[in-house]
Enzyme design. Structure first.
Site, PDB file in Angstrom:
ATOM      1  N   GLY A 164      32.019 -34.857  38.869  1.00 29.74           N
ATOM      2  CA  GLY A 164      31.046 -34.232  37.980  1.00 29.74           C
ATOM      3  C   GLY A 164      31.372 -34.447  36.517  1.00 29.74           C
ATOM      4  O   GLY A 164      31.091 -33.595  35.673  1.00 29.74           O
TER       5      GLY A 164
ATOM      6  N   ARG B   1      30.094 -36.158  34.203  1.00 33.37           N
ATOM      7  CA  ARG B   1      29.005 -36.311  33.227  1.00 33.37           C
ATOM      8  C   ARG B   1      28.434 -34.959  32.801  1.00 33.37           C
ATOM      9  O   ARG B   1      27.716 -34.878  31.801  1.00 33.37           O
ATOM     10  CB  ARG B   1      27.880 -37.162  33.830  1.00 33.37           C
ATOM     11  CG  ARG B   1      28.284 -38.626  34.004  1.00 33.37           C
ATOM     12  CD  ARG B   1      27.144 -39.552  33.639  1.00 33.37           C
ATOM     13  NE  ARG B   1      27.590 -40.944  33.640  1.00 33.37           N
ATOM     14  CZ  ARG B   1      27.306 -41.820  34.598  1.00 33.37           C
ATOM     15  NH1 ARG B   1      26.612 -41.441  35.651  1.00 33.37           N
ATOM     16  NH2 ARG B   1      27.714 -43.074  34.499  1.00 33.37           N
TER      17      ARG B   1
ATOM     18  N   SER C  71      30.955 -20.155  40.255  1.00 28.99           N
ATOM     19  CA  SER C  71      30.083 -19.554  39.252  1.00 28.99           C
ATOM     20  C   SER C  71      30.113 -18.040  39.423  1.00 28.99           C
ATOM     21  O   SER C  71      30.344 -17.532  40.517  1.00 28.99           O
ATOM     22  CB  SER C  71      28.663 -20.072  39.456  1.00 28.99           C
ATOM     23  OG  SER C  71      27.721 -19.176  38.931  1.00 28.99           O
ATOM     24  N   SER C  72      29.840 -17.324  38.342  1.00 28.49           N
ATOM     25  CA  SER C  72      29.859 -15.859  38.416  1.00 28.49           C
ATOM     26  C   SER C  72      28.727 -15.308  39.274  1.00 28.49           C
ATOM     27  O   SER C  72      28.730 -14.127  39.625  1.00 28.49           O
ATOM     28  CB  SER C  72      29.771 -15.259  37.009  1.00 28.49           C
ATOM     29  OG  SER C  72      28.594 -15.707  36.354  1.00 28.49           O
ATOM     30  N   CYS C  73      27.749 -16.150  39.663  1.00 31.08           N
ATOM     31  CA  CYS C  73      26.630 -15.667  40.490  1.00 31.08           C
ATOM     32  C   CYS C  73      27.064 -15.395  41.932  1.00 31.08           C
ATOM     33  O   CYS C  73      26.270 -14.918  42.739  1.00 31.08           O
ATOM     34  CB  CYS C  73      25.479 -16.650  40.473  1.00 31.08           C
ATOM     35  SG  CYS C  73      25.788 -18.161  41.399  1.00 31.08           S
TER      36      CYS C  73
ATOM     37  N   TYR D 224      22.520 -21.077  46.118  1.00 34.50           N
ATOM     38  CA  TYR D 224      23.617 -21.640  45.305  1.00 34.50           C
ATOM     39  C   TYR D 224      24.884 -20.797  45.460  1.00 34.50           C
ATOM     40  O   TYR D 224      25.978 -21.326  45.660  1.00 34.50           O
ATOM     41  CB  TYR D 224      23.184 -21.691  43.839  1.00 34.50           C
ATOM     42  CG  TYR D 224      24.220 -22.258  42.902  1.00 34.50           C
ATOM     43  CD1 TYR D 224      24.458 -23.626  42.854  1.00 34.50           C
ATOM     44  CD2 TYR D 224      24.953 -21.432  42.058  1.00 34.50           C
ATOM     45  CE1 TYR D 224      25.409 -24.154  41.990  1.00 34.50           C
ATOM     46  CE2 TYR D 224      25.899 -21.940  41.185  1.00 34.50           C
ATOM     47  CZ  TYR D 224      26.122 -23.306  41.156  1.00 34.50           C
ATOM     48  OH  TYR D 224      27.071 -23.831  40.296  1.00 34.50           O
TER      49      TYR D 224
ATOM     50  N   LYS E 208      28.673 -21.749  46.988  1.00 38.95           N
ATOM     51  CA  LYS E 208      29.913 -21.580  46.216  1.00 38.95           C
ATOM     52  C   LYS E 208      30.902 -20.654  46.945  1.00 38.95           C
ATOM     53  O   LYS E 208      32.112 -20.895  46.936  1.00 38.95           O
ATOM     54  CB  LYS E 208      29.598 -21.044  44.815  1.00 38.95           C
ATOM     55  CG  LYS E 208      28.926 -22.074  43.922  1.00 38.95           C
ATOM     56  CD  LYS E 208      29.849 -23.264  43.681  1.00 38.95           C
ATOM     57  CE  LYS E 208      29.254 -24.319  42.792  1.00 38.95           C
ATOM     58  NZ  LYS E 208      30.144 -25.473  42.602  1.00 38.95           N
TER      59      LYS E 208
ATOM     60  N   PRO F 283      33.955 -19.516  36.562  1.00 37.59           N
ATOM     61  CA  PRO F 283      33.654 -19.357  35.137  1.00 37.59           C
ATOM     62  C   PRO F 283      32.482 -18.408  34.890  1.00 37.59           C
ATOM     63  O   PRO F 283      31.588 -18.273  35.722  1.00 37.59           O
ATOM     64  CB  PRO F 283      33.263 -20.774  34.691  1.00 37.59           C
ATOM     65  CG  PRO F 283      33.538 -21.678  35.850  1.00 37.59           C
ATOM     66  CD  PRO F 283      33.547 -20.819  37.072  1.00 37.59           C
TER      67      PRO F 283
ATOM     68  N   HIS G   5      19.808 -22.675  30.145  1.00 38.44           N
ATOM     69  CA  HIS G   5      20.266 -21.287  30.131  1.00 38.44           C
ATOM     70  C   HIS G   5      20.000 -20.642  28.773  1.00 38.44           C
ATOM     71  O   HIS G   5      19.594 -21.320  27.826  1.00 38.44           O
ATOM     72  CB  HIS G   5      21.754 -21.236  30.498  1.00 38.44           C
ATOM     73  CG  HIS G   5      22.009 -21.628  31.923  1.00 38.44           C
ATOM     74  ND1 HIS G   5      22.662 -22.791  32.276  1.00 38.44           N
ATOM     75  CD2 HIS G   5      21.672 -21.026  33.085  1.00 38.44           C
ATOM     76  CE1 HIS G   5      22.720 -22.880  33.600  1.00 38.44           C
ATOM     77  NE2 HIS G   5      22.132 -21.826  34.114  1.00 38.44           N
TER      78      HIS G   5
ATOM     79  N   ASP H 132      13.981  -8.571  31.926  1.00 35.69           N
ATOM     80  CA  ASP H 132      15.305  -8.574  31.291  1.00 35.69           C
ATOM     81  C   ASP H 132      16.387  -9.189  32.181  1.00 35.69           C
ATOM     82  O   ASP H 132      17.405  -9.659  31.697  1.00 35.69           O
ATOM     83  CB  ASP H 132      15.735  -7.131  30.963  1.00 35.69           C
ATOM     84  CG  ASP H 132      15.372  -6.742  29.539  1.00 35.69           C
ATOM     85  OD1 ASP H 132      15.113  -7.640  28.728  1.00 35.69           O
ATOM     86  OD2 ASP H 132      15.366  -5.531  29.257  1.00 35.69           O
TER      87      ASP H 132
END
Length: 311
Positions: A11, A13, A108-110, A137, A141, A164, A180, A270
Site C-alpha cells: 500500500g 501509494r 482503523s478506529s472504526c 470494513y 479489519k 490509527p 474525510h 452530526d
C-alpha cells in the site's frame, strides 16, 4: 530491524504507506520493496504467493486496504469486505509461509463498537455492535487482528496490529464526495477563498469531537513499535486529544486564509458525538506524537496546493 533487511510496504501509494516509506528512507533503509496494484493484485492468492516466494521479504508493513468515506463504505459493502479480507489473508498467510520475521497489520478506529465508552481502549474490541455504515470494513479489519493473533498462537509468528485514529497529511484524498472531514474542509475553504465567497457551509452543528493524527507521525509510531512492540492484541495510535468540528473548521479557515463566515447546516447529520482513542498503552511504550494540529494542517494545505492547485 537490520539496516540491510528487505522490507515490503504493502500500500505504498496511499497516504499511510507512502509515509512509512519516507520514514524508512529517513532511517537509512534502502532495501524497500513496493508494488503498485497494476503490478500486483493483492486479492489474487497466486499472485501474492509468487511475489513472496520470489522476493522473500524480512519485514512487512501491511498498509494496503480498500478504503473510502461513509458513502463508499455503505455503497460497496460486498467489495469492502471481500477485497480487504483477500488482501490481508494473502499477505499474512504468505508472510508465514516465507518466514517473515515480523509483520505489522494496520487497521482503523472504526473496529470499535458504535456505543463504546470514550476514550476507546484496546480491550473494548468486540464488546458491542458496530457502526452499520462501515461494518463490512470493520469486520475485515477485526478479522485481520484476530488472524495475526491466531498465527502468533499456532505458529509463533511475531505479527502485531496497530489501530490509527483519523489521519491526514501528505498524499491525502481531497475528492469532493468521498474524502474525510479534514481534507474536505481544506478543499472547501480553499475554493471559497479563490471564488471570493462570503461564507462556507459546514455539515451538522459543529459540536462532534474528533481526534486527528498527522500521517508522518503515524509512520514514526509504526516504525517505533516495529522496533519495540512484540505482543498479541492491538495498540491504538493517536494523539489522545480531540477538537470539535467547529474548532477544526476555524483552524482550517485561519490556515487557508479565508475571510468569510462559517454557517452550520443543522439539517445534516452530526455522526458519532465523540471518537477519541485511549493512547495510554502507546505512551507506556515511550512514544508520543510530535506534530500538533495547526502545524499539521499548514503542512497538509501546502501539499494540497502543490498536488492539486499548482500543477
Amino acid at each position: 530491524m537490520e539496516k540491510n533487511a528487505k522490507i515490503y510496504v504493502a500500500g505504498h501509494r496511499g497516504m499511510v504507506g507512502s509515509a512509512i516509506v519516507r520514514k524508512l528512507e529517513r532511517e537509512g533503509f534502502t532495501n524497500i520493496i513496493t508494488r503498485g496494484s497494476k503490478e500486483l493484485d493483492l486479492r489474487s492468492q497466486q499472485a501474492v504467493a509468487d511475489f513472496f516466494a520470489t522476493e522473500k521479504p524480512d519485514y512487512v508493513f501491511l498498509a494496503a486496504a480498500k478504503v473510502g468515506g461513509i458513502i463508499a463504505n455503505n455503497t460497496y459493502r460486498g467489495e469492502f469486505l471481500y477485497d480487504n479480507l483477500m488482501i490481508q489473508n494473502n499477505i499474512i498467510h504468505n508472510s508465514y509461509l516465507n518466514n517473515v520475521k515480523k509483520l505489522m497489520f494496520l487497521g482503523s478506529s472504526c473496529i470499535y463498537p458504535k456505543m463504546a465508552p470514550q476514550p476507546l481502549k484496546e480491550d473494548f474490541l468486540l464488546t458491542g455492535t458496530l457502526e452499520q455504515t462501515n461494518e463490512p470494513y470493520a469486520i475485515a479489519k477485526i478479522a485481520g487482528i484476530k488472524m495475526c493473533d491466531a498465527y502468533r498462537d499456532q505458529y509463533g509468528c511475531n505479527y502485531v496490529s496497530v489501530m490509527p485514529t483519523n489521519l491526514y497529511g501528505y498524499n491525502d484524498n481531497y475528492h469532493p464526495e468521498n474524502s474525510h472531514v479534514l481534507p474536505a474542509l481544506i478543499r472547501k475553504f480553499h475554493e471559497a477563498k479563490e471564488e471570493g465567497r462570503d461564507k462556507v457551509i459546514i455539515w451538522g452543528t459543529g459540536s462532534p469531537m474528533r481526534e486527528f493524527l498527522f500521517a508522518d507521525d503515524l509512520a514514526d509510531a509504526c516504525f517505533y513499535l516495529m522496533e519495540h512492540y512484540n505482543e498479541a492484541g492491538l495498540v491504538n495510535i493517536g494523539t489522545g486529544e480531540d477538537v470539535t468540528i467547529k474548532e477544526l473548521a476555524l483552524t482550517v479557515k485561519e490556515v487557508v486564509g479565508f475571510e468569510g463566515e462559517l454557517e452550520f447546516d443543522t439539517s445534516k447529520p452530526d455522526g458519532t458525538p465523540r471518537k477519541l482513542m485511549d493512547v495510554s498503552k502507546l505512551h507506556s511504550f515511550g512514544w508520543k506524537h510530535k506534530v500538533e494540529l495547526k502545524e499539521g494542517i499548514q503542512m497538509a494545505y501546502e501539499d494540497f496546493l502543490t498536488a492539486f492547485v499548482e500543477r
